[in-house]
Motif scaffolding. Structure first.
Motif, short mmCIF file in Angstrom:
data_model
loop_
_atom_site.label_atom_id
_atom_site.label_comp_id
_atom_site.label_asym_id
_atom_site.label_seq_id
_atom_site.Cartn_x
_atom_site.Cartn_y
_atom_site.Cartn_z
N LEU A 60 3.45 0.61 -1.25
CA LEU A 60 4.46 1.64 -1.81
C LEU A 60 4.73 3.48 -0.61
CD1 LEU A 60 5.91 2.95 -4.58
CD2 LEU A 60 2.84 3.82 -4.56
N LEU A 61 3.93 3.47 0.41
CA LEU A 61 3.92 4.62 1.36
C LEU A 61 5.16 3.83 2.52
CD1 LEU A 61 0.21 5.75 1.55
CD2 LEU A 61 2.45 6.67 0.30
N ARG A 75 -5.40 3.29 4.73
CA ARG A 75 -6.23 2.92 5.69
C ARG A 75 -6.48 1.60 4.74
NH1 ARG A 75 -8.56 7.64 7.22
NH2 ARG A 75 -9.93 7.53 6.14
N ALA A 76 -7.00 1.18 4.15
CA ALA A 76 -7.17 0.00 3.75
C ALA A 76 -6.59 -1.30 1.92
CB ALA A 76 -8.85 0.16 2.90
N ARG A 77 -5.79 -0.78 1.89
CA ARG A 77 -5.31 -0.53 0.39
C ARG A 77 -3.90 -1.51 0.88
NH1 ARG A 77 -6.76 2.16 -5.24
NH2 ARG A 77 -5.15 1.04 -5.67
N ILE A 78 -4.27 -2.63 0.83
CA ILE A 78 -2.47 -3.13 0.81
C ILE A 78 -1.03 -2.60 0.00
CG2 ILE A 78 -2.38 -4.99 -0.60
CD1 ILE A 78 -0.98 -6.89 2.48
N ARG A 138 -11.69 12.19 0.18
CA ARG A 138 -11.77 11.04 1.58
C ARG A 138 -11.27 9.17 0.69
NH1 ARG A 138 -14.70 11.30 5.62
NH2 ARG A 138 -15.69 13.64 4.60
N CYS A 139 -11.80 9.70 -0.75
CA CYS A 139 -11.16 8.15 -1.29
C CYS A 139 -10.13 7.56 -1.14
CB CYS A 139 -11.68 8.33 -2.53
SG CYS A 139 -13.63 7.56 -2.57
N LEU A 155 0.83 -2.67 8.55
CA LEU A 155 -0.43 -2.77 8.26
C LEU A 155 -1.97 -1.93 8.78
CD1 LEU A 155 0.00 -6.56 7.30
CD2 LEU A 155 -0.29 -4.93 5.84
N THR A 156 -1.05 -1.98 10.24
CA THR A 156 -2.39 -0.73 11.46
C THR A 156 -1.82 -0.09 11.04
OG1 THR A 156 -0.45 -1.72 12.46
CG2 THR A 156 -1.96 -4.18 12.86
#
Length: 512
Positions: free
Chosen positions: A45-46, A37-40, A30-31, A50-51
């Motif tokens: 890297l992926l 979703r949240a870490r820029i 889950r983390c 951003l959305t």
């Protein structure tokens, strides 16, 4: 790598990279999904916008399940090693070091009686799901009071006699359930329900049935609790938990646990980064030396065998020294077993090295010049030990007897010729300065294990089963390798062992 049904498939390379990031930071599914979703930094890297909304955490679990089902647990680990070898970051026939640590299973620790109670509860719960009507027709109404609640609420009486009576009552309940399942009128597929298979194993290991009563005999044919007198199975086959039959009880010195062992092998050459090249996950009772030959065979398959293998005393025996050199041309470096006879602990006494062994003639000559009387091989547990006796009349009259033997005559028990020579050579190497340097170098693997335990959750299994636990260890090792490659490329110096302020103060000369 792609899911065949369900939600739209996620890109496998992206899931693989997310999984490695997850293990490098010791995150739950889950983390990790929240981080996507949240870490820029993760999005960068992926290669995600951003959305990008990310995905459900269950996608990561399904990805790991596909790796295990396809026997591709080592895919990410081996792919990274292949890339490193192509870029010259893995020395061929260099030095490697190996060590192990214990891994706690993802189940609670139970004693034998607690395991029996929980196994019966698990079987009843499984049957309540797959065959509710059949179970309702064959269950005892009193069972709901005994097994309908958690084991924490189960009252186990005090005292040996009362506890044995409680255990045998539980054994009788389980035996009745097994008899009902085995009856001809019962559906045949009930016998193959996994919980019932485990129940049968646990009952065979912890209970026995007394002989049916006959005229003039004692006993009532009841289920009895198994004790040492009837024989308790070895830890390697004993079921320790109904929820993970692969975990087993083990003890090493003062440490006891239920779970597994993980063995890590890494390179330790000066010109390359230290990279983990092999991961072995074994049941906890497996001794370390039993892992060495499969380890070398696996390294040979990947063309990653070392020339010198630095290990500790738990991995080395005479058989291993000979097999490693004969089969793989690998020199094992580590402390070998000591001579525990009193002659080795007494100054001036004659150890086996003081005798001349003529292997061709099968004659040993003592320091006084007397030849042995007999030379016979003794085969025990797959090992060959030579029993060499000297004549009693020579030993009794010998002036050197106080330094040689306390018995009527001297007995020598060397291993086979190859193993004896290997032990003598290994003990001679232990006195050299090069051996001391290799021992200091071998200690580096302790830091690798410590990092895995302290920062990546290596001490405790995340999942149930040996295969999934092995996948966890492979992913952890791959994450460690990625971190070391990043440090190597960035010229980040290796950290030094930290010492407390008091230790640093006392290491300084007085008055400094």
């Amino acid at each position: 790598m792609f899911a065949r049904v369900g939600q739209p498939a996620a890109c496998p390379w992206r899931l693989a990279l997310i999984t490695l990031l997850q293990f490098s930071e010791h995150l739950s599914d889950r983390c990790a999904a929240d981080a996507v979703r949240a870490r820029i930094d993760w999005k960068y890297l992926l290669g995600l916008d951003l959305t990008d909304p990310g995905f459900d955490a269950s996608v990561l679990s399904e990805f790991r399940s596909r790796l295990v089902a396809g026997e591709a647990e080592a895919l990410l680990f081996d792919t990274l090693l292949t890339l490193c070898r192509e870029r010259g970051l893995l020395a061929k026939r260099g030095r490697q070091r190996t060590d192990a640590t214990h891994v706690l299973g993802a189940v609670r620790s139970l004693n034998r009686l607690g395991c029996a109670i929980e196994t019966l509860r698990a079987a009843l719960n499984a049957l309540a799901v797959v065959a509710p009507d059949w179970l309702r027709a064959h269950t005892d109404p009193n069972w709901i009071e005994r097994y309908g609640r958690s084991i924490d609420d189960f009252h186990i009486p005090q005292g040996e006699t009362a506890r044995r009576a409680c255990a045998e009552a539980i054994g009788d309940d389980g035996h009745r359930l097994l008899a009902a399942v085995d009856a001809k009128a019962a559906p045949g597929w009930l016998r193959n329900v996994p919980a019932m298979v485990v129940l049968r194993r646990v009952w065979l290991q912890n209970f026995h049935v007394t002989e049916p009563p006959t005229r003039g005999s004692e006993g009532d044919g009841r289920i009895r609790w198994r004790t040492e007198a009837e024989g308790i199975p070895a830890a390697l086959v004993m079921v320790a938990s109904p929820y993970d039959p692969d975990v087993h009880y083990a003890k090493k010195r003062a440490t006891t646990w239920i779970g597994y062992k993980v063995h890590l092998t890494e390179t330790c050459d000066d010109a390359q980064p230290p990279l983990i090249v092999h991961v072995a996950t074994t049941p906890a009772p497996i001794v370390d030396r039993a892992v060495l030959d499969p380890l070398h065979a696996a390294l040979a398959t990947k063309d990653l065998l070392p020339a010198r293998h630095l290990i500790d005393a738990a991995y080395i025996d005479a058989d291993g020294l000979v097999a490693a050199a004969r089969d793989h041309d690998v020199v094992l470096t580590g402390p070998v077993s000591k001579d525990n006879q009193w002659q080795a602990r007494t100054e001036g006494a004659f150890t086996i090295e003081a005798f001349h062994l003529d292997w061709d003639r099968k004659i040993a000559t003592c320091p006084a010049g007397h030849d042995s009387r007999s030379w016979h091989p003794n085969y025990n547990l797959g090992r060959t030990v030579i029993r060499i006796w000297f004549a009693a009349q020579h030993c009794r009259a010998c002036s050197l007897k106080p330094r040689c033997t306390r018995s009527q005559r001297r007995l020598l028990t060397p291993r086979s010729r190859e193993e004896h020579d290997a032990l003598v050579a290994a003990r001679a190497r232990e006195t050299s300065s090069a051996f001391a340097a290799d021992r200091r170098r071998r200690a580096g693997i302790e830091g690798t294990l410590s990092r895995g335990v302290r920062t990546m959750g290596l001490r405790r299994s995340r999942y149930l089963g040996l295969a999934r636990t092995h996948l966890q260890h492979l992913l952890t090792a791959t994450a460690i390798n990625l971190g070391r490659l990043a440090a190597w490329i960035g010229d980040t110096p290796a950290g030094r062992t930290r010492r407390s302020a008091f230790a640093r103060l006392m290491a300084q000369p007085a008055g400094a």
